[in-house]
Motif scaffolding. Structure first.
Motif, mmCIF file in Angstrom:
data_model
loop_
_atom_site.group_PDB
_atom_site.id
_atom_site.type_symbol
_atom_site.label_atom_id
_atom_site.label_comp_id
_atom_site.label_asym_id
_atom_site.label_seq_id
_atom_site.Cartn_x
_atom_site.Cartn_y
_atom_site.Cartn_z
ATOM 1 N N SER A 112 1.036 -1.130 -0.007
ATOM 2 C CA SER A 112 -0.116 0.051 0.021
ATOM 3 C C SER A 112 0.917 1.147 0.044
ATOM 4 O O SER A 112 1.800 1.421 0.667
ATOM 5 N N VAL A 113 0.351 2.276 -0.723
ATOM 6 C CA VAL A 113 1.136 3.617 -0.698
ATOM 7 C C VAL A 113 0.557 4.168 0.646
ATOM 8 O O VAL A 113 1.040 5.292 0.931
ATOM 9 N N LEU A 114 -0.454 3.919 1.331
ATOM 10 C CA LEU A 114 -1.114 4.393 2.321
ATOM 11 C C LEU A 114 -0.485 3.807 3.615
ATOM 12 O O LEU A 114 -0.118 2.677 3.949
ATOM 13 N N PRO A 115 0.202 4.723 4.674
ATOM 14 C CA PRO A 115 0.685 4.278 5.650
ATOM 15 C C PRO A 115 -0.169 3.667 6.839
ATOM 16 O O PRO A 115 -1.584 3.800 6.502
ATOM 17 N N ASP A 116 0.191 2.713 7.516
ATOM 18 C CA ASP A 116 -0.805 2.087 8.585
ATOM 19 C C ASP A 116 -1.602 2.924 9.233
ATOM 20 O O ASP A 116 -2.731 2.682 9.660
ATOM 21 N N TYR A 123 -3.333 5.450 8.347
ATOM 22 C CA TYR A 123 -4.300 6.018 7.676
ATOM 23 C C TYR A 123 -5.515 5.299 8.060
ATOM 24 O O TYR A 123 -6.454 5.638 8.085
ATOM 25 N N THR A 124 -5.456 4.197 8.686
ATOM 26 C CA THR A 124 -6.660 3.321 9.227
ATOM 27 C C THR A 124 -6.477 3.176 10.783
ATOM 28 O O THR A 124 -7.055 2.211 11.086
ATOM 29 N N GLN A 125 -5.765 4.188 11.403
ATOM 30 C CA GLN A 125 -5.858 4.162 12.888
ATOM 31 C C GLN A 125 -6.426 5.458 13.314
ATOM 32 O O GLN A 125 -6.216 6.466 12.480
ATOM 33 N N TYR A 126 -7.255 5.761 14.106
ATOM 34 C CA TYR A 126 -7.957 6.693 14.767
ATOM 35 C C TYR A 126 -7.739 7.386 15.960
ATOM 36 O O TYR A 126 -8.439 7.082 16.852
ATOM 37 N N LYS A 136 -8.374 10.120 17.306
ATOM 38 C CA LYS A 136 -9.391 11.136 18.070
ATOM 39 C C LYS A 136 -10.466 10.459 18.005
ATOM 40 O O LYS A 136 -11.692 11.107 18.135
ATOM 41 N N ARG A 137 -10.854 9.143 17.858
ATOM 42 C CA ARG A 137 -11.983 8.589 17.969
ATOM 43 C C ARG A 137 -12.489 8.153 19.306
ATOM 44 O O ARG A 137 -11.908 7.265 19.849
ATOM 45 N N ASP A 153 -13.563 15.613 17.756
ATOM 46 C CA ASP A 153 -11.972 15.417 17.537
ATOM 47 C C ASP A 153 -11.307 16.340 17.848
ATOM 48 O O ASP A 153 -10.362 16.754 17.231
ATOM 49 N N HIS A 182 -18.417 9.047 18.553
ATOM 50 C CA HIS A 182 -18.338 10.604 18.685
ATOM 51 C C HIS A 182 -19.680 11.052 19.133
ATOM 52 O O HIS A 182 -19.828 11.844 19.922
ATOM 53 N N TYR A 228 -14.939 7.271 8.594
ATOM 54 C CA TYR A 228 -15.048 8.586 8.693
ATOM 55 C C TYR A 228 -15.129 9.108 7.009
ATOM 56 O O TYR A 228 -14.730 8.316 6.395
ATOM 57 N N ARG A 241 -11.902 9.675 5.277
ATOM 58 C CA ARG A 241 -10.730 8.617 5.307
ATOM 59 C C ARG A 241 -11.166 7.758 4.063
ATOM 60 O O ARG A 241 -12.246 7.164 3.844
ATOM 61 N N GLN A 247 -6.122 -3.189 4.823
ATOM 62 C CA GLN A 247 -6.491 -2.098 5.429
ATOM 63 C C GLN A 247 -8.194 -2.036 5.050
ATOM 64 O O GLN A 247 -8.896 -1.527 6.005
#
Lengths: 304, 297
Positions: A2-6, A8-11, A13-14, A19, B100, B121, B124, B133
């Motif tokens: 993936s070009v998205l870092p890990d 990107y699917t961590q949150y 402020k959830r 947020d 939230h 969200y 995203r 993912q």
């Protein structure tokens, strides 16, 4: 791969609530009721008084700013028409309807057109601070020190030129940085009009009040962006008022209709009649309480 | 889908004048469902290489505040109008809204609404996600909605309408049985799946971009009254054509748009018109997919 870092699917402020910590969540329909001094729908007229330098600048280009290559006589003069002619039509219309309004003025307006600002004050209307001029935009690309200096300069120049230190602030295009709310508080302001997320005043975490100035109900949005007629705009205002009056009646809680006006848009000869008719209609409705922004905030503060 | 092929191979061609007859319960000609998007947009989301979350540097005060209007007030305004005229919601849910603002989700749940996933969200985006993912957001969606409401989601509307070539096959593998992401028809249609062990079947239920309130107000620049008239015309046509074979009309909504004071009154009149007409089967997405599946096998 993936070009998205890990991340990107961590949150991070959830969580319950927002947020961010700028203000707390609450449901308008579940809050204690607000009662206005008269009527059930506070009608807040807010006029933007804008001076656009023919040389655009600032972190972003304000809506309504210059369009053509320099020198853009067309837009410089068409915008200034609002200050020379349109705003005076508004003042007459408000006097005829017997209503008070807020005027969000650039510091440059107070300095350049003292007759206009004097007439606003003499008419019993409020002056809200609206930055320095239409190059005085704010966003988070602006260094916080520069932002602090810009807001302080706007406040100082408006006070010096008009004799009044406003208690309300409207940012250009309602855009702020993450630092703006604290800077406005430091400047001694009571409220700002930038956050469109509510239909009644509420308090930010730092104590500043938000008086929501609905952008969707503005003449800029409906007439300039959505290209509707002045009559269509007025119909939308009547539909909004009718709905809010119904909601106030059913819930027992006061509601608010903000009407954001721009002299170079609604102050044109072929449009001003639609505003005058609307004001006459609403002023005749027993549910309507026309009030300046600072008055609405004061009444709200006294009950919360 | 066939990744990289000019025709993605999502469905077969079926001429509109030669369809099997679909009949909705009660002999109704058009199934009408309302899809409120209950969303959470982050104020400061991470960057994505294919799409910028906000027009302005964060915080985009108007963009964020406008959407927050839904969760502070206009959800209730919209939902009360729907309830008053007998329209349940089939909710396109940013599932992080369960964390939230659980009050909004609880309100929709208490009204008996159905939930499907609209991602974690709406800030995203699925483009460029690895399979791991993408599986994570599907599993998160199923788990989060189940924990918040007890419901098991059946449908998917991609977050901010962002996809990968594997999305449709993956959601079917997890047991979801409808997608709202394809706009090729006014009737429910079968989606062609990768033929592999354990793969499920997937129905495409007509959602709508064209009568989505976002398109109405921000693409076509309609007034509230013009949008209400558009819904009535859409309904009248689909109700008439549905006599031949049952059609589907979706009304996709965002409370921060339809729930503005100047629009909600005309919208209520449109719902009143549709409910009073007699030709509408007012249903949830899952009910419509079930009724269709029973007839086509």
């Amino acid at each position: 791969m993936s070009v998205l870092p890990d991340s990107y699917t961590q949150y991070s402020k959830r969580r319950e609530g927002y947020d961010h910590d700028l203000y707390a969540w609450s449901n308008m329909h579940a809050r204690p009721s607000i009662t206005w001094p008269e009527g059930s729908v506070a009608v807040w007229l807010c006029v933007s008084l804008e001076w656009f330098p023919i040389t655009p600048g600032g972190p972003f280009t304000a809506p309504g700013h210059m369009v053509t290559p320099y020198p853009d006589y067309r837009h410089y003069t068409a915008r200034d028409y609002g200050n020379r002619v349109g705003a005076w039509r508004f003042l007459d219309a408000f006097e005829k309807a017997g209503v008070k309004a807020s005027f969000a003025a650039n510091a440059a307006i107070a300095e350049r057109y003292p007759e206009l600002v004097a007439a606003v004050s003499a008419g019993g209307h409020e002056i809200i601070a609206h930055s320095t001029d239409m190059n005085g935009t704010i966003d988070s690309t602006l260094d916080p020190a520069a932002e602090r200096a810009l807001i302080a300069e706007a406040m100082e120049r408006i006070e010096r030129a008009s004799g009044v230190r406003p208690t309300g602030w409207l940012s250009i295009a309602r855009q702020q940085s993450f630092a703006t709310l604290d800077i406005l508080k430091e400047q001694g302001l009571t409220y700002c009009c930038d956050w469109v997320n509510d239909e009644l005043p509420y308090r930010f975490t730092n104590g500043l009040v938000n008086l929501p100035l609905n952008h969707e109900l503005s003449d800029r949005q409906i007439i300039t962006v959505q290209q509707k007629s002045a009559d269509s705009w007025a119909q939308s205002m009547r539909d909004a008022f009718d709905w809010l009056a119904r909601e106030a009646k059913e819930s027992g809680g006061g509601r608010m209709l903000p009407i954001h006006l721009t002299p170079y848009i609604m102050g044109l000869p072929y449009r001003i009649g639609a505003l005058e008719c609307l004001l006459a209609d609403l002023a005749g409705r027993e549910e309507a309480w026309f009030a300046r922004g600072d008055r609405i905030v004061a009444v709200w503060e006294a009950q919360t | 889908m066939r990744e990289g092929a000019p025709d993605p191979g999502l469905y077969d061609y079926h001429p509109y004048n030669a369809r099997p007859k679909i009949t909705w319960p009660g002999g109704k000609s058009v199934a009408v469902w309302v899809a409120p998007n209950l969303e959470y947009y982050e104020i400061d989301p991470p960057a994505h290489p294919k799409r910028k979350p906000w027009a302005r540097p964060h915080p985009d005060v108007v963009g964020y505040g406008h959407r927050d209007h839904s969760n502070r007030l206009s959800h209730w305004r919209m939902a009360d109008v729907m309830t008053r005229h007998g329209f349940p919601g089939s909710v396109s849910l940013s599932v992080a809204l369960c964390q939230h603002h659980p009050e909004v989700v609880a309100d929709a749940d208490a009204r008996g609404w159905e939930f499907f996933s609209h991602g974690i969200y709406n800030t995203r985006y699925a483009y460029e996600m690895s399979e791991a993912q993408e599986r994570a957001i599907i599993e998160d969606s199923i788990r989060t909605v189940r924990e918040a409401t007890g419901q098991t989601i059946r449908g998917w509307l991609a977050p901010a309408l962002t996809h990968t070539p594997r999305t449709l096959d993956l959601i079917a593998e997890y047991g979801l049985d409808y997608t709202c992401d394809l706009y090729h028809d006014d009737q429910v249609q079968e989606v062609k799946m990768a033929t592999k062990e354990g793969g499920g079947r997937l129905a495409s239920i007509p959602y709508s971009l064209e009568v989505n309130d976002h398109y109405g107000f921000f693409v076509y620049n309609m007034s509230g009254r013009e949008y209400a008239e558009t819904l009535i015309r859409q309904f009248e046509r689909l109700a008439a054509e549905g006599e031949r074979s049952g059609t589907v009309m979706c009304i996709p909504l965002h409370a921060y748009l339809i729930g503005q004071a100047h629009r909600i009154g005309p919208f209520e009149e449109a719902l009143r018109h549709i409910a009073a007409d007699g030709r509408a089967w007012i249903a949830t997405a899952g009910e419509i997919v079930d009724a269709w599946r029973e007839q086509v096998g």
